[in-house]
Enzyme design. Structure first.
Site, PDB file in Angstrom:
ATOM      1  N   HIS A 281     -29.073-119.637  35.441  1.00 42.43           N
ATOM      2  CA  HIS A 281     -29.184-121.048  35.870  1.00 42.43           C
ATOM      3  C   HIS A 281     -30.570-121.545  35.444  1.00 42.43           C
ATOM      4  O   HIS A 281     -31.446-121.806  36.259  1.00 42.43           O
ATOM      5  CB  HIS A 281     -29.001-121.130  37.389  1.00 42.43           C
ATOM      6  CG  HIS A 281     -28.683-122.503  37.897  1.00 42.43           C
ATOM      7  ND1 HIS A 281     -28.558-123.599  37.071  1.00 42.43           N
ATOM      8  CD2 HIS A 281     -28.456-122.962  39.160  1.00 42.43           C
ATOM      9  CE1 HIS A 281     -28.271-124.671  37.802  1.00 42.43           C
ATOM     10  NE2 HIS A 281     -28.206-124.312  39.066  1.00 42.43           N
TER      11      HIS A 281
ATOM     12  N   ARG B 149     -21.237-126.326  32.597  1.00 47.21           N
ATOM     13  CA  ARG B 149     -21.271-125.434  33.768  1.00 47.21           C
ATOM     14  C   ARG B 149     -19.957-124.670  33.780  1.00 47.21           C
ATOM     15  O   ARG B 149     -18.878-125.269  33.856  1.00 47.21           O
ATOM     16  CB  ARG B 149     -21.431-126.224  35.067  1.00 47.21           C
ATOM     17  CG  ARG B 149     -21.123-125.378  36.298  1.00 47.21           C
ATOM     18  CD  ARG B 149     -21.540-126.006  37.594  1.00 47.21           C
ATOM     19  NE  ARG B 149     -22.976-125.977  37.738  1.00 47.21           N
ATOM     20  CZ  ARG B 149     -23.614-126.107  38.912  1.00 47.21           C
ATOM     21  NH1 ARG B 149     -22.924-126.267  40.030  1.00 47.21           N
ATOM     22  NH2 ARG B 149     -24.929-126.060  38.973  1.00 47.21           N
TER      23      ARG B 149
HETATM   24  N1   CP Z   1     -28.539-126.053  42.761  1.00 45.93           N
HETATM   25  C1   CP Z   1     -27.463-126.544  42.096  1.00 45.93           C
HETATM   26  O1   CP Z   1     -27.247-126.260  40.934  1.00 45.93           O
HETATM   27  O2   CP Z   1     -26.669-127.358  42.835  1.00 45.93           O
HETATM   28  P1   CP Z   1     -25.223-127.896  42.430  1.00 45.93           P
HETATM   29  O3   CP Z   1     -24.279-126.696  42.457  1.00 45.93           O
HETATM   30  O4   CP Z   1     -24.873-128.903  43.489  1.00 45.93           O
HETATM   31  O5   CP Z   1     -25.274-128.497  41.069  1.00 45.93           O
HETATM   32  N1  NVA Z   2     -25.644-118.601  42.793  1.00 41.80           N
HETATM   33  C1  NVA Z   2     -25.061-119.877  43.117  1.00 41.80           C
HETATM   34  C2  NVA Z   2     -25.956-120.985  42.680  1.00 41.80           C
HETATM   35  C3  NVA Z   2     -25.497-122.359  43.114  1.00 41.80           C
HETATM   36  C4  NVA Z   2     -26.370-123.458  42.568  1.00 41.80           C
HETATM   37  C5  NVA Z   2     -23.687-119.981  42.502  1.00 41.80           C
HETATM   38  O1  NVA Z   2     -23.523-119.540  41.348  1.00 41.80           O
HETATM   39  O2  NVA Z   2     -22.773-120.497  43.146  1.00 41.80           O
END
Ligand code: CP
Ligand code: NVA
Length: 296
Positions: free
Chosen positions: A131, A104
């Site tokens: 994502h 991430r």
């Molecule tokens: N939706 C999602 O990816 O949540 P987190 O940022 O908590 O991993």
């Molecule tokens: N668009 C958001 C998604 C969080 C899961 C972000 O990148 O913070």
């Protein structure tokens, strides 16, 4: 499938295979002894996270362990990459120790570079651009509730230029749903081929099967928060908007949620079952991805 870097790189068949396996894993998990299949036995998978996470981190760590593997969490700031060691060198080093990596981070090019220089499978656990794990779990949730996503009208409301809508856009032609993005100018997606983009959220939501939203301030955009809250105000899922959607329409949110901003507290609570099913399905879909990528 060697890596999962982007939904755009998956074929319709690969998406269907992940969803079918996720469905099976979910059914198995609720059975006694359903976890006896350990395809990651003897493996260690690293999780490199340079952004915060609740769902993604926990569901990957639990999923890896349930498949018999070890999860090694590496905060970006704790490893030398946080002090400037290159992605390419980190990839070549970790490939000597672990059997796979879940990343991430900010730049999409970093996950791609890791895959290019390393010799182990790489999973994109969210970048500024995509994502994919989230949208695969959301597709599983839609299948559970509506039978199929194919042919359905899915409407994303809010920041249409961030990672979550980008993965929806990549999935649309492969799965065959009708995708609308309702967002103000400046927050509309760069790629619009095959989808409908409008500033008019009521026109978008008309007859929708699914209303979907995400935070207005994505990770890394905190400096723009005040401006975003002003421009995106109004791009909210609330009772009035829900009235123009199909009766029984699903309301979905990838979480974390900010009540009173992208969604009202009332609508969130009325649809919490779907929203937390989405969160649960992260676990099942990611286990399916791990199984497909694990080298035996
Ligand atoms: N939706 C999602 O990816 O949540 P987190 O940022 O908590 O991993
Ligand atoms: N668009 C958001 C998604 C969080 C899961 C972000 O990148 O913070």
């Amino acid at each position: 499938m060697k890596h999962l870097l982007s939904l755009a790189q998956l074929s319709a068949g690969e998406i269907a295979a992940i969803l079918a396996q996720a469905r099976q894993l979910k059914a198995d998990r609720s059975q006694p002894g359903g976890r006896s299949h350990l395809p990651l036995s003897g493996q260690t998978w690293a999780l490199i996270f340079t952004k915060a996470s609740t769902r993604t981190r926990v569901s990957f760590e639990v999923g890896i362990r349930e498949l018999g593997g070890n999860a090694l969490y590496l905060a970006g700031s704790d490893i030398q990459m946080g002090r400037g060691e290159t992605v390419a060198d980190t990839a070549r080093v970790l490939s000597r120790y672990v059997q796979g990596v879940v990343i991430r981070t900010f730049a999409q090019k970093d996950v791609e570079e890791f895959a290019q220089f390393g010799s182990i499978p790489v999973i994109n656990a969210l970048t500024d651009d995509e994502h994919p794990c989230q949208i695969l779990a959301d597709l599983q949730t839609i299948e559970e509730k509506l039978g199929t996503a194919k042919g359905k009208k899915i409407v994303f409301i809010g920041d249409g230029a961030c990672n979550v809508p980008a993965s929806w856009i990549a999935a649309a032609p492969k799965v065959g749903f009708e995708l609308w993005i309702a967002a103000p100018k400046g927050f509309q997606p760069a790629t619009t081929a095959g989808i409908q983009v409008t500033e008019d959220l009521f026109a978008a939501a008309k007859n929708a099967d699914v209303l979907y939203t995400d935070v207005w301030v994505s990770m890394g955009k905190e400096a723009e928060a005040a401006d975003r809250l002003k421009v995106l105000a109004g791009y909210q899922i609330n009772e009035q908007l829900l009235k123009v959607a199909k009766p029984g329409a699903l309301v979905m949110h990838c979480l974390p949620a900010y009540r009173g901003k992208e969604i009202t507290a009332e609508v969130f609570e009325a649809h919490q079952q779907t929203i937390f099913d989405q969160a649960e399905n992260r676990l099942h879909v990611q286990k399916a991805i791990l199984i497909q990528l694990a080298r035996r």
